[in-house]
Design a protein around this motif. Structure first.
Motif, short mmCIF file in Angstrom:
data_model
loop_
_atom_site.label_atom_id
_atom_site.label_comp_id
_atom_site.label_asym_id
_atom_site.label_seq_id
_atom_site.Cartn_x
_atom_site.Cartn_y
_atom_site.Cartn_z
N GLY A 1 0.80 -1.22 0.00
CA GLY A 1 0.00 0.00 0.00
C GLY A 1 0.83 1.27 0.00
O GLY A 1 0.28 2.37 0.07
N SER A 2 2.14 1.13 -0.12
CA SER A 2 3.03 2.28 0.02
C SER A 2 3.42 2.89 -1.33
O SER A 2 3.32 2.25 -2.38
N GLU A 3 3.89 4.12 -1.25
CA GLU A 3 4.45 4.78 -2.43
C GLU A 3 5.71 4.04 -2.88
O GLU A 3 6.00 3.94 -4.08
N GLY A 4 6.44 3.49 -1.92
CA GLY A 4 7.64 2.72 -2.25
C GLY A 4 7.32 1.53 -3.15
O GLY A 4 8.08 1.19 -4.05
N TYR A 5 6.17 0.89 -2.89
CA TYR A 5 5.78 -0.24 -3.73
C TYR A 5 5.49 0.21 -5.16
O TYR A 5 5.80 -0.52 -6.12
N GLN A 6 4.93 1.39 -5.33
CA GLN A 6 4.70 1.91 -6.68
C GLN A 6 6.02 2.09 -7.42
O GLN A 6 6.12 1.79 -8.62
N GLN A 7 7.05 2.54 -6.72
CA GLN A 7 8.39 2.67 -7.31
C GLN A 7 8.97 1.29 -7.61
O GLN A 7 9.56 1.08 -8.68
N TRP A 8 8.81 0.35 -6.68
CA TRP A 8 9.27 -1.03 -6.85
C TRP A 8 8.66 -1.63 -8.12
O TRP A 8 9.36 -2.23 -8.94
N LYS A 9 7.35 -1.46 -8.28
CA LYS A 9 6.65 -1.97 -9.46
C LYS A 9 7.21 -1.37 -10.74
O LYS A 9 7.44 -2.07 -11.72
N LYS A 10 7.43 -0.06 -10.71
CA LYS A 10 7.92 0.63 -11.90
C LYS A 10 9.31 0.13 -12.30
O LYS A 10 9.61 -0.04 -13.49
N ILE A 11 10.14 -0.16 -11.32
CA ILE A 11 11.50 -0.61 -11.59
C ILE A 11 11.54 -2.06 -12.04
O ILE A 11 12.30 -2.41 -12.96
N LEU A 12 10.70 -2.93 -11.44
CA LEU A 12 10.89 -4.37 -11.61
C LEU A 12 9.81 -5.13 -12.38
O LEU A 12 10.11 -6.12 -13.04
N HIS A 13 8.56 -4.73 -12.29
CA HIS A 13 7.48 -5.60 -12.77
C HIS A 13 7.49 -5.84 -14.27
O HIS A 13 6.98 -6.86 -14.72
N HIS A 14 8.10 -4.97 -15.05
CA HIS A 14 8.14 -5.19 -16.50
C HIS A 14 9.07 -6.33 -16.91
O HIS A 14 9.03 -6.80 -18.04
N TYR A 15 9.88 -6.83 -15.98
CA TYR A 15 10.78 -7.94 -16.28
C TYR A 15 10.09 -9.31 -16.23
O TYR A 15 10.64 -10.28 -16.73
N TYR A 16 8.94 -9.41 -15.58
CA TYR A 16 8.36 -10.72 -15.27
C TYR A 16 7.38 -11.22 -16.32
O TYR A 16 6.48 -10.51 -16.74
N ASP A 17 7.57 -12.49 -16.69
CA ASP A 17 6.63 -13.18 -17.57
C ASP A 17 6.77 -14.67 -17.34
O ASP A 17 7.79 -15.25 -17.72
N PRO A 18 5.78 -15.28 -16.68
CA PRO A 18 4.54 -14.70 -16.16
C PRO A 18 4.78 -13.93 -14.87
O PRO A 18 5.88 -13.97 -14.32
N PHE A 19 3.73 -13.27 -14.40
CA PHE A 19 3.83 -12.51 -13.17
C PHE A 19 4.03 -13.47 -12.00
O PHE A 19 3.44 -14.55 -11.98
N PRO A 20 4.85 -13.12 -11.04
CA PRO A 20 5.18 -14.04 -9.94
C PRO A 20 3.99 -14.40 -9.05
O PRO A 20 3.11 -13.58 -8.82
N VAL A 21 4.03 -15.62 -8.56
CA VAL A 21 3.12 -16.05 -7.52
C VAL A 21 3.84 -15.81 -6.20
O VAL A 21 4.97 -16.27 -6.01
N VAL A 22 3.21 -15.06 -5.31
CA VAL A 22 3.79 -14.74 -4.01
C VAL A 22 3.05 -15.52 -2.95
O VAL A 22 1.82 -15.53 -2.92
N GLU A 23 3.81 -16.19 -2.08
CA GLU A 23 3.22 -16.96 -0.99
C GLU A 23 3.92 -16.59 0.30
O GLU A 23 5.06 -16.11 0.30
N HIS A 24 3.23 -16.83 1.41
CA HIS A 24 3.75 -16.49 2.73
C HIS A 24 3.79 -17.74 3.59
O HIS A 24 2.87 -18.55 3.55
N PHE A 25 4.85 -17.85 4.39
CA PHE A 25 5.07 -19.03 5.22
C PHE A 25 5.38 -18.61 6.65
O PHE A 25 5.96 -17.54 6.88
N LYS A 26 5.01 -19.48 7.58
CA LYS A 26 5.40 -19.28 8.96
C LYS A 26 6.13 -20.53 9.41
O LYS A 26 5.90 -21.64 8.92
N LYS A 27 7.05 -20.34 10.35
CA LYS A 27 7.88 -21.43 10.82
C LYS A 27 7.07 -22.44 11.61
O LYS A 27 6.20 -22.07 12.39
N VAL A 28 7.37 -23.70 11.39
CA VAL A 28 6.71 -24.77 12.10
C VAL A 28 7.54 -25.10 13.34
O VAL A 28 8.76 -25.32 13.22
N SER A 29 6.90 -25.12 14.48
CA SER A 29 7.60 -25.50 15.72
C SER A 29 7.63 -27.01 15.81
O SER A 29 6.59 -27.67 15.79
N LEU A 30 8.82 -27.54 15.88
CA LEU A 30 8.98 -29.00 15.95
C LEU A 30 9.44 -29.42 17.34
O LEU A 30 10.06 -28.74 18.04
#
Length: 97
Positions: free
Chosen positions: A68-97
């Motif tokens: 939601g930041s202005e920084g992300y808009q800059q990030w998109k402008k710099i990097l997103h034109h390189y991707y094909d296909p667009f990346p799948v982003v996933e989030h993980f949390k550590k499993v306590s063993l």
């Protein structure tokens, strides 16, 4: 701590330019609230494929704060034109063993 993972498929022939621009864009993400650390890995079998791993304090630091930041808009402008296909982003949390 949350681990974000994104498989980045960079258009062939643009790997060097992507790496240079990623280094510039890294200053943006590293300045975000909740950011801990990030690493970029280049695939040994497919040199146009990269794995981005980012550690965040919370899921919302990434999904709401960064995206939601202005920084992300800059990030998109710099990097997103390189991707094909667009990346799948996933989030993980550590499993306590």
């Amino acid at each position: 701590m949350i681990l974000e993972s994104a498989m980045l498929y960079v258009t062939k022939g643009n790997e060097s330019a992507f790496e240079q621009d990623f280094a510039k864009a890294s200053t943006i993400i590293s300045s975000m609230t909740g950011y801990i650390h990030h690493e970029l890995y280049k695939c040994m079998e497919a040199d146009h494929q990269y794995l981005l791993l980012v550690q965040w304090e919370t899921l919302e630091d990434h999904t709401i704060g960064f995206r939601g930041s202005e920084g992300y808009q800059q990030w998109k402008k710099i990097l997103h034109h390189y991707y094909d296909p667009f990346p799948v982003v996933e989030h993980f949390k550590k499993v306590s063993l």
